[in-house]
Design a protein around this motif. Structure first.
Motif, PDB file in Angstrom:
ATOM      1  N   ILE A 169       0.851  -1.197   0.000  1.00  0.00           N
ATOM      2  CA  ILE A 169       0.000   0.000   0.000  1.00  0.00           C
ATOM      3  C   ILE A 169       0.884   1.243   0.000  1.00  0.00           C
ATOM      4  N   TYR A 170       0.411   2.284  -0.651  1.00  0.00           N
ATOM      5  CA  TYR A 170       1.205   3.510  -0.669  1.00  0.00           C
ATOM      6  C   TYR A 170       1.186   4.168   0.698  1.00  0.00           C
ATOM      7  N   ASP A 171       2.138   5.068   0.858  1.00  0.00           N
ATOM      8  CA  ASP A 171       2.270   5.740   2.150  1.00  0.00           C
ATOM      9  C   ASP A 171       1.273   6.889   2.221  1.00  0.00           C
ATOM     10  N   ILE A 172       0.512   6.903   3.280  1.00  0.00           N
ATOM     11  CA  ILE A 172      -0.418   8.009   3.536  1.00  0.00           C
ATOM     12  C   ILE A 172       0.100   8.765   4.752  1.00  0.00           C
ATOM     13  N   ARG A 173       0.030  10.068   4.687  1.00  0.00           N
ATOM     14  CA  ARG A 173       0.471  10.864   5.833  1.00  0.00           C
ATOM     15  C   ARG A 173      -0.225  12.223   5.818  1.00  0.00           C
ATOM     16  N   GLY A 174      -0.016  12.991   6.854  1.00  0.00           N
ATOM     17  CA  GLY A 174      -0.525  14.356   6.898  1.00  0.00           C
ATOM     18  C   GLY A 174       0.575  15.349   6.601  1.00  0.00           C
ATOM     19  N   GLY A 175       0.191  16.627   6.599  1.00  0.00           N
ATOM     20  CA  GLY A 175       1.167  17.690   6.370  1.00  0.00           C
ATOM     21  C   GLY A 175       1.330  18.035   4.903  1.00  0.00           C
ATOM     22  N   GLY A 176       2.305  18.897   4.631  1.00  0.00           N
ATOM     23  CA  GLY A 176       2.593  19.297   3.255  1.00  0.00           C
ATOM     24  C   GLY A 176       3.907  18.697   2.803  1.00  0.00           C
ATOM     25  N   THR A 177       4.429  19.232   1.718  1.00  0.00           N
ATOM     26  CA  THR A 177       5.669  18.662   1.187  1.00  0.00           C
ATOM     27  C   THR A 177       6.787  18.792   2.217  1.00  0.00           C
ATOM     28  N   LYS A 178       7.617  17.774   2.274  1.00  0.00           N
ATOM     29  CA  LYS A 178       8.760  17.807   3.198  1.00  0.00           C
ATOM     30  C   LYS A 178      10.061  18.069   2.448  1.00  0.00           C
ATOM     31  N   ARG A 179      10.009  18.000   1.154  1.00  0.00           N
ATOM     32  CA  ARG A 179      11.236  18.271   0.403  1.00  0.00           C
ATOM     33  C   ARG A 179      11.500  19.775   0.388  1.00  0.00           C
ATOM     34  N   LYS A 180      12.735  20.149   0.135  1.00  0.00           N
ATOM     35  CA  LYS A 180      13.090  21.560   0.089  1.00  0.00           C
ATOM     36  C   LYS A 180      12.693  22.123  -1.273  1.00  0.00           C
ATOM     37  N   VAL A 181      11.858  23.115  -1.258  1.00  0.00           N
ATOM     38  CA  VAL A 181      11.430  23.758  -2.512  1.00  0.00           C
ATOM     39  C   VAL A 181      11.683  25.261  -2.376  1.00  0.00           C
ATOM     40  N   GLN A 194      -6.721  22.063  -2.705  1.00  0.00           N
ATOM     41  CA  GLN A 194      -5.772  22.573  -1.730  1.00  0.00           C
ATOM     42  C   GLN A 194      -4.367  22.243  -2.198  1.00  0.00           C
ATOM     43  N   GLY A 195      -3.409  22.996  -1.670  1.00  0.00           N
ATOM     44  CA  GLY A 195      -2.052  22.936  -2.183  1.00  0.00           C
ATOM     45  C   GLY A 195      -1.384  21.591  -2.048  1.00  0.00           C
ATOM     46  N   ALA A 196      -1.707  20.865  -0.987  1.00  0.00           N
ATOM     47  CA  ALA A 196      -1.068  19.571  -0.776  1.00  0.00           C
ATOM     48  C   ALA A 196      -1.491  18.561  -1.833  1.00  0.00           C
ATOM     49  N   LYS A 197      -2.648  18.801  -2.447  1.00  0.00           N
ATOM     50  CA  LYS A 197      -3.172  17.792  -3.378  1.00  0.00           C
ATOM     51  C   LYS A 197      -4.138  18.401  -4.384  1.00  0.00           C
ATOM     52  N   PRO A 198      -3.672  19.302  -5.230  1.00  0.00           N
ATOM     53  CA  PRO A 198      -4.594  19.838  -6.257  1.00  0.00           C
ATOM     54  C   PRO A 198      -5.123  18.696  -7.111  1.00  0.00           C
ATOM     55  N   VAL A 243      -9.896  35.201  -3.461  1.00  0.00           N
ATOM     56  CA  VAL A 243      -9.246  33.977  -3.942  1.00  0.00           C
ATOM     57  C   VAL A 243      -8.254  33.520  -2.879  1.00  0.00           C
ATOM     58  N   VAL A 244      -8.332  32.248  -2.521  1.00  0.00           N
ATOM     59  CA  VAL A 244      -7.376  31.657  -1.579  1.00  0.00           C
ATOM     60  C   VAL A 244      -6.503  30.699  -2.373  1.00  0.00           C
ATOM     61  N   LEU A 245      -5.210  30.986  -2.381  1.00  0.00           N
ATOM     62  CA  LEU A 245      -4.271  30.206  -3.187  1.00  0.00           C
ATOM     63  C   LEU A 245      -3.322  29.472  -2.251  1.00  0.00           C
ATOM     64  N   ASP A 246      -3.321  28.153  -2.346  1.00  0.00           N
ATOM     65  CA  ASP A 246      -2.604  27.314  -1.378  1.00  0.00           C
ATOM     66  C   ASP A 246      -1.480  26.569  -2.083  1.00  0.00           C
ATOM     67  N   GLY A 247      -0.248  26.794  -1.655  1.00  0.00           N
ATOM     68  CA  GLY A 247       0.899  26.134  -2.274  1.00  0.00           C
ATOM     69  C   GLY A 247       1.133  24.734  -1.748  1.00  0.00           C
ATOM     70  N   MET A 248       2.090  24.044  -2.359  1.00  0.00           N
ATOM     71  CA  MET A 248       2.287  22.630  -2.050  1.00  0.00           C
ATOM     72  C   MET A 248       2.846  22.388  -0.646  1.00  0.00           C
ATOM     73  N   GLN A 249       3.276  23.460   0.022  1.00  0.00           N
ATOM     74  CA  GLN A 249       3.727  23.273   1.403  1.00  0.00           C
ATOM     75  C   GLN A 249       2.545  23.243   2.371  1.00  0.00           C
ATOM     76  N   GLY A 250       1.374  23.591   1.898  1.00  0.00           N
ATOM     77  CA  GLY A 250       0.181  23.569   2.743  1.00  0.00           C
ATOM     78  C   GLY A 250      -0.146  22.143   3.171  1.00  0.00           C
ATOM     79  N   GLY A 251      -0.593  22.006   4.382  1.00  0.00           N
ATOM     80  CA  GLY A 251      -0.815  20.673   4.928  1.00  0.00           C
ATOM     81  C   GLY A 251      -2.160  20.082   4.558  1.00  0.00           C
TER      82      GLY A 251
END
Lengths: 442, 253
Positions: free
Chosen positions: A35-47, A168-172, A255-263
């Motif tokens: 099964i794929y990994d499911i988790r909370g939060g936003g991106t953890k990589r450095k962007v 939302q930013g974490a998962k458009p 307009v609310v714009l949510d980037g990929m770091q959003g949880g």
């Protein structure tokens, strides 16, 4: 470590940059579990992020304002386009939508208390509005989501604004899943579903598709609420120029714009890390879209995704946003990932600061759980005060920077107050590289 | 014209009413949808059902007609309506003497909406309660994400009807399109005609006596109780195999 002596001497083991420690661990985890990994939060990589920008401050050509003496206004009004009753906030830092279900009732209450103390708004989430949240939130934004869990006209009318969530930013482009272990009796009742089953939050709205339909949906919501309440439109950052233009066309006030770091409360790790763009790369495109339509400052822009400090707030506003929203930082302020629960985090196979299995409902801090024993650990009054403290600090930090740039209003910050530290940030934000007047691509 | 509480009404409101014996008429040729809705929404939930009846003239496919009513009003709309007619309705009885556009009765909480013609897609979407009665056909996604409403369609229903239906009942006298009840939760679907195909986790289930009784009661509300034989219907619902994610079911999605 055992090494092998070769004829030519010692050769240290070499790790692959491509198959690094996490990539190998994930392949092994996937092979073991299926099964794929499911988790909370936003991106953890450095962007690319706000850290890649700097303020220039005042010098010979600009005069600073006196810290602790000269006023720097922080107020913001949202929803001035069509709504009879726009939302007026003392600070431009709002609390992002997070659901009762994903969060405990205590956490939702604490968010409302903290936001109200600091003079800002908080936002419901998937699963509807709880009485605790409404009663403790001076200004409450009601999210209108694809699942419509708990959606009813009475709560719509109780809200101070309505936020239609497109993404939302974490998962458009993605929906959500509240796993069965977090479905308490109360959560199940609010969502009209049996207890204990996984509750799928749909990825698209059930009764409209596209901007033309949305325009009519917004009309319906305005008719329902007597054209009083601002209509926000929240989207994940992906194609900001065109998405913002369509939001304006559909009739949004904000307009609310949510980037990929959003949880997010729970999503596949592969989705969080590989879909959507950093908020830094989205703001200027969104602002340009509003400017091209003559709607900048008429349709307000809230940005979110990785806002941590007053510096981030100031940079977002300087790039053209009217306000920011915080989610992850607000949870941390409440007590999320608190080192005092280190033993509990270790028992869960993680450590304070890294815990992200929010979907499992075992949060030692009592925030992302429906377990009464755990959620009882969070004192909503105390946690609300901590959030208010944090919001005040963030605001003071942003004011400090604004005064240094000679601004008597946070919203007077502007792109020319900034320089970029990296070529990438310069290209994304159309801010010149520090020490040059070079903007890649222009 | 009925005796009404003049205190609730502005002179403009009164001017837009045409006199009739029992029913107040509002013509959308001369009155805006905003004024119509404001008038209907001004009635509170303590209104008596015989207190106020309205007839809406010349709807001409306008959107968001009669949304957000919170009183047991009787509203008859003389013609076709656009999107979201009767949206989020509470308590009111709304008759649409024509066809209805997308999302008729979306998220309605209670009351009755009666469409005399056909309904476009997403009829009764996410609705929590009440009865949506459609004399003609309903298009795609009828009852999508339904949360307690009863929907009775005397014609057929389009593809993906009952999609993610949580609770409530959906009845179709005619045929059902592809992927009926896809990803359905606890909603119950009754179809008399042919079902093109069933969606993920939707199966045909035994029609037991309690279901015949339930269906009879629904048909009675639709004035069809003694015209249609409940035994001619087949029952569909969730196999409940996808209620908790398991990797072995990945092929079902």
């Amino acid at each position: 470590m055992k090494t092998i002596e070769k004829a030519w001497g010692y050769m240290p083991p070499r790790r692959s940059a491509t198959f690094d420690e996490h990539a190998i661990a994930e392949i092994r985890r996937a092979a073991a579990t299926g099964i794929y990994d499911i988790r909370g939060g936003g991106t953890k990589r450095k962007v690319p992020h706000f850290d890649d920008l700097l303020f220039l401050g005042a010098s010979m050509s600009r005069y600073p304002l006196e810290g602790y003496r000269e006023r720097c206004d922080t107020r913001v009004i949202l929803g001035t386009r069509f709504a009879k009753k726009p939302v007026e906030l003392a600070i431009p830092v709002t609390i992002a939508g997070m659901s009762f279900g994903a969060l405990s009732a205590q956490a939702k209450e604490a968010l409302g208390r903290g936001a109200s103390l600091a003079g800002t708004s908080t936002t419901t989430g998937d699963g509807g509005m709880t009485p605790e949240e409404r009663s403790q939130s001076k200004t409450l934004i009601y999210q209108y989501l694809p699942s419509r869990y708990g959606m009813n006209p009475d709560d719509l009318r109780k809200a101070d604004a309505i936020e239609i969530v497109v993404g939302q930013g974490a998962k458009p482009g993605g929906g959500g899943m509240l796993l069965g272990q977090k479905i308490s009796d109360r959560v199940a009742k609010m969502r009209s579903l049996p207890k204990g089953i996984d509750q799928r939050s749909a990825c698209r709205h059930p009764d409209w598709t596209g901007a033309d339909d949305l325009e009519i949906k917004i009309l319906e919501l305005r008719e329902l609420t007597g054209w009083e309440k601002p209509i926000y439109l929240k989207m994940g950052a992906s194609r900001p120029y065109y998405d913002v233009a369509l939001a304006v066309k559909a009739g949004a006030d904000v307009v609310v714009l949510d980037g990929m770091q959003g949880g997010t409360a729970a999503t596949q790790d592969v989705f969080i890390e590989h879909v959507g763009i950093p908020i830094l790369s989205a703001i200027r495109s969104a602002v340009r879209s509003l400017q091209d339509l003559g709607m900048h400052r008429k349709v307000q822009l809230i940005v979110s995704g990785g806002i941590r400090s007053g510096a981030d707030v100031a940079k977002a506003l300087a790039l053209g946003a009217d306000a920011v929203a915080i989610g992850t930082a607000a949870l941390i302020a409440l007590g999320d990932n608190d080192p005092r629960y280190e033993d509990d985090y270790r028992a869960l196979g993680t450590t304070a600061g890294c815990y992200d299995d929010w979907h499992e409902g075992k949060d030692p801090a009592g925030i992302t759980t429906q377990d009464p024993a755990l959620s009882g650990r969070l004192d909503p009054v105390l946690a609300g005060r901590r959030l208010a403290n944090y919001l005040r600090v963030v605001t003071l930090e942003a004011q400090t920077i604004a005064r240094a740039c000679g601004k008597s209003r946070l919203h007077n910050l502007e792109p020319e107050d900034l320089v970029a530290l990296t070529v990438e940030a310069a290209a994304m934000t159309r801010i010149p590289l520090a020490g040059t007047d070079w903007i890649p691509g222009l | 014209m009925n005796q009404i509480d003049i205190g609730k009404w502005s002179q403009r409101d009164l001017n837009m009413l045409r006199t009739s014996s029992d029913t107040r008429e509002i013509d959308l040729l001369t009155t805006s949808v905003r004024d119509l809705n404001a008038t209907l929404q001004a009635f509170g939930s303590n209104t008596r059902s015989d207190e106020a009846s309205f007839r809406v003239l010349t709807p001409n496919g306008a959107h968001a007609i009669a949304v957000g009513i919170d009183a047991p009003l009787n509203v008859e709309i003389a013609g076709h309506v656009g999107y979201y007619c009767g949206g989020m309705n509470k308590c009111a009885s709304i008759i649409i003497d024509g066809n209805a556009g997308q999302g008729v009765g979306e998220n309605m909480m209670s009351g009755v909406i009666h469409v005399k013609g056909d309904a476009s897609q997403c009829a009764g979407a996410t609705a929590h309660g009440g009865l949506l009665l459609i004399e003609g056909n309903a298009s795609a996604r009828c009852g999508i994400s339904m949360k307690g409403i009863d929907i009775v369609v005397k014609g057929g229903i389009g593809h993906l009807s009952g999609f993610m239906g949580q609770t409530g009942r959906l009845v179709a006298f005619g045929d059902a399109g592809e992927a009926l009840g896809d990803s359905i939760y606890e909603a119950r679907i009754y179809v008399r005609g042919k079902v093109e195909s069933l969606g993920a986790d939707c199966i045909e289930k035994e029609l037991r006596d309690e279901h015949r009784a339930e269906l009879f009661a629904l048909l009675k509300q639709a004035d069809e109780a003694h015209k249609a034989d409940v035994s001619e219907f087949r029952r569909y619902g969730s196999a409940r195999k996808l209620y908790n994610f398991h990797i072995d079911n990945a092929g079902a999605y």
